[in-house]
Motif scaffolding. Structure first.
Motif, mmCIF file in Angstrom:
data_model
loop_
_atom_site.group_PDB
_atom_site.id
_atom_site.type_symbol
_atom_site.label_atom_id
_atom_site.label_comp_id
_atom_site.label_asym_id
_atom_site.label_seq_id
_atom_site.Cartn_x
_atom_site.Cartn_y
_atom_site.Cartn_z
ATOM 1 N N HIS A 39 38.649 48.574 51.285
ATOM 2 C CA HIS A 39 37.852 49.448 50.422
ATOM 3 C C HIS A 39 36.736 48.687 49.702
ATOM 4 C CE1 HIS A 39 41.119 52.111 51.425
ATOM 5 N NE2 HIS A 39 40.285 53.082 51.124
ATOM 6 N N GLU A 40 36.478 47.484 50.196
ATOM 7 C CA GLU A 40 35.369 46.649 49.729
ATOM 8 C C GLU A 40 35.391 46.389 48.221
ATOM 9 O OE1 GLU A 40 31.867 48.520 51.326
ATOM 10 O OE2 GLU A 40 32.434 48.017 53.372
ATOM 11 N N LEU A 41 36.598 46.233 47.682
ATOM 12 C CA LEU A 41 36.744 45.908 46.268
ATOM 13 C C LEU A 41 36.793 44.399 46.047
ATOM 14 C CD1 LEU A 41 39.259 48.689 45.214
ATOM 15 C CD2 LEU A 41 36.787 48.616 44.837
ATOM 16 N N THR A 42 36.929 43.673 47.137
ATOM 17 C CA THR A 42 36.881 42.206 47.103
ATOM 18 C C THR A 42 36.036 41.748 48.290
ATOM 19 O OG1 THR A 42 38.921 42.041 48.398
ATOM 20 C CG2 THR A 42 39.166 41.947 46.010
ATOM 21 N N PRO A 43 35.331 40.628 48.146
ATOM 22 C CA PRO A 43 34.481 40.166 49.246
ATOM 23 C C PRO A 43 35.278 39.671 50.458
ATOM 24 C CG PRO A 43 34.421 38.607 47.421
ATOM 25 C CD PRO A 43 35.204 39.799 46.961
ATOM 26 N N ARG A 44 36.495 39.232 50.230
ATOM 27 C CA ARG A 44 37.392 38.812 51.309
ATOM 28 C C ARG A 44 38.812 39.198 50.904
ATOM 29 N NH1 ARG A 44 35.081 35.586 48.909
ATOM 30 N NH2 ARG A 44 34.574 33.500 48.753
ATOM 31 N N THR A 45 39.721 39.103 51.819
ATOM 32 C CA THR A 45 41.103 39.465 51.510
ATOM 33 C C THR A 45 41.629 38.513 50.440
ATOM 34 O OG1 THR A 45 41.394 40.241 53.774
ATOM 35 C CG2 THR A 45 43.396 39.831 52.490
ATOM 36 N N PRO A 46 42.021 39.061 49.284
ATOM 37 C CA PRO A 46 42.459 38.200 48.186
ATOM 38 C C PRO A 46 43.907 37.742 48.342
ATOM 39 C CG PRO A 46 42.605 40.476 47.500
ATOM 40 C CD PRO A 46 42.029 40.475 48.901
ATOM 41 N N ALA A 47 44.231 36.687 47.627
ATOM 42 C CA ALA A 47 45.623 36.249 47.519
ATOM 43 C C ALA A 47 46.238 37.091 46.396
ATOM 44 C CB ALA A 47 45.688 34.770 47.185
ATOM 45 N N VAL A 48 47.178 37.938 46.744
ATOM 46 C CA VAL A 48 47.796 38.835 45.768
ATOM 47 C C VAL A 48 49.145 38.256 45.362
ATOM 48 C CG1 VAL A 48 48.715 41.153 45.377
ATOM 49 C CG2 VAL A 48 46.604 40.854 46.688
ATOM 50 N N THR A 49 49.291 37.985 44.069
ATOM 51 C CA THR A 49 50.558 37.470 43.556
ATOM 52 C C THR A 49 51.535 38.620 43.348
ATOM 53 O OG1 THR A 49 49.922 37.729 41.242
ATOM 54 C CG2 THR A 49 49.301 35.638 42.323
ATOM 55 N N GLU A 50 52.784 38.278 43.116
ATOM 56 C CA GLU A 50 53.786 39.311 42.801
ATOM 57 C C GLU A 50 53.389 40.055 41.527
ATOM 58 O OE1 GLU A 50 56.388 40.563 44.431
ATOM 59 O OE2 GLU A 50 56.095 39.205 46.114
ATOM 60 N N ALA A 51 52.849 39.336 40.542
ATOM 61 C CA ALA A 51 52.407 39.969 39.292
ATOM 62 C C ALA A 51 51.254 40.941 39.551
ATOM 63 C CB ALA A 51 52.000 38.910 38.267
ATOM 64 N N ASP A 52 50.312 40.538 40.409
ATOM 65 C CA ASP A 52 49.201 41.433 40.761
ATOM 66 C C ASP A 52 49.724 42.669 41.492
ATOM 67 O OD1 ASP A 52 47.209 39.755 39.745
ATOM 68 O OD2 ASP A 52 46.922 38.722 41.671
ATOM 69 N N HIS A 53 50.654 42.449 42.397
ATOM 70 C CA HIS A 53 51.239 43.557 43.151
ATOM 71 C C HIS A 53 51.917 44.534 42.194
ATOM 72 C CE1 HIS A 53 54.443 45.291 45.888
ATOM 73 N NE2 HIS A 53 53.305 45.706 46.405
ATOM 74 N N ASP A 54 52.674 44.000 41.254
ATOM 75 C CA ASP A 54 53.341 44.844 40.258
ATOM 76 C C ASP A 54 52.311 45.621 39.439
ATOM 77 O OD1 ASP A 54 55.751 45.663 38.716
ATOM 78 O OD2 ASP A 54 54.706 44.586 37.103
ATOM 79 N N ARG A 55 51.223 44.968 39.028
ATOM 80 C CA ARG A 55 50.151 45.649 38.286
ATOM 81 C C ARG A 55 49.589 46.816 39.111
ATOM 82 N NH1 ARG A 55 48.431 40.425 37.402
ATOM 83 N NH2 ARG A 55 48.812 39.768 35.275
ATOM 84 N N GLY A 56 49.337 46.543 40.381
ATOM 85 C CA GLY A 56 48.784 47.581 41.245
ATOM 86 C C GLY A 56 49.698 48.785 41.377
ATOM 87 N N LEU A 57 50.989 48.543 41.543
ATOM 88 C CA LEU A 57 51.948 49.644 41.671
ATOM 89 C C LEU A 57 52.064 50.435 40.371
ATOM 90 C CD1 LEU A 57 54.808 47.966 43.748
ATOM 91 C CD2 LEU A 57 52.958 49.463 44.550
ATOM 92 N N ARG A 58 52.084 49.731 39.263
ATOM 93 C CA ARG A 58 52.177 50.408 37.957
ATOM 94 C C ARG A 58 50.903 51.206 37.659
ATOM 95 N NH1 ARG A 58 53.318 45.444 34.626
ATOM 96 N NH2 ARG A 58 52.990 46.784 32.834
ATOM 97 N N LEU A 59 49.750 50.651 38.021
ATOM 98 C CA LEU A 59 48.491 51.371 37.833
ATOM 99 C C LEU A 59 48.480 52.635 38.693
ATOM 100 C CD1 LEU A 59 45.614 51.591 36.706
ATOM 101 C CD2 LEU A 59 44.856 50.132 38.592
ATOM 102 N N ARG A 60 48.892 52.504 39.949
ATOM 103 C CA ARG A 60 48.930 53.674 40.840
ATOM 104 C C ARG A 60 49.884 54.743 40.313
ATOM 105 N NH1 ARG A 60 51.236 53.024 46.730
ATOM 106 N NH2 ARG A 60 53.121 52.870 45.481
#
Length: 175
Positions: A39-60
């Motif tokens: 979805h072109e939100l990052t210039p390349r595929t980012p390294a997603v940490t477990e904390a980032d993943h948790d943030r994404g799920l909670r935001l969704r």
């Protein structure tokens, strides 16, 4: 009226969870990384940490909750608000994006903040009234309500609306 790019982003992110099919595009950190890149939100595929993943799920979860038509669960909204505190937005004079992610955020958090910015823009402009989540328990699809008076309730009247009508009819006609 067609959905704005903000609405399109919010709808796409919310629909990474497909209740009817039982699929979740963000079920693992790699899925979130892939989705953000696609979805072109990052210039390349980012390294997603477990904390980032948790943030994404909670935001969704919070985003889907706020778009629902039934009574909202306050603990889900509070959890998403806690995530939003970690994703600061800055005011901008850009009329297309008046709220922008803090440029000092790491790439994944900046991408999540972009989604938060899109949702905030929908809430501020009132466009959020056209972004709805289907109330069917076995669906929950998020869709754009293009009706003139914003009265659409179901993602599809032929599927979810019809199922509910059949359930109501059956319940009313039981002996």
């Amino acid at each position: 009226m067609d959905p704005s790019r903000h609405a399109q982003l919010v709808i796409a992110f919310a629909n990474t969870l497909d209740v009817e099919d039982g699929t979740d595009a963000l079920s693992e950190p790699a899925g979130l990384a892939r989705w953000l890149r696609e979805h072109e939100l990052t210039p390349r595929t980012p390294a997603v940490t477990e904390a980032d993943h948790d943030r994404g799920l909670r935001l969704r979860s919070g985003l889907r909750e706020v778009l629902g038509t039934e009574e909202q669960r306050s603990h889900v909204l509070a959890d998403a608000d806690a995530v939003l505190l970690e994703l600061p937005l800055l005011a901008s004079l850009d009329p297309e994006s008046p709220l922008q992610p803090d440029p000092h955020l790491p790439p994944t958090q900046r991408a999540l903040a972009t989604i938060a910015s899109a949702l905030a823009t929908l809430l501020i402009t009132g466009e959020v009234e056209r972004v709805k989540r289907c109330p069917a328990e076995d669906c929950g699809w998020v869709f754009w309500d293009s009706t003139k008076n914003r009265s659409r309730r179901w993602c599809s009247m032929q599927v979810c609306g019809n199922r509910q009508k059949a359930r109501t009819f059956a319940a009313r006609n039981r002996p």
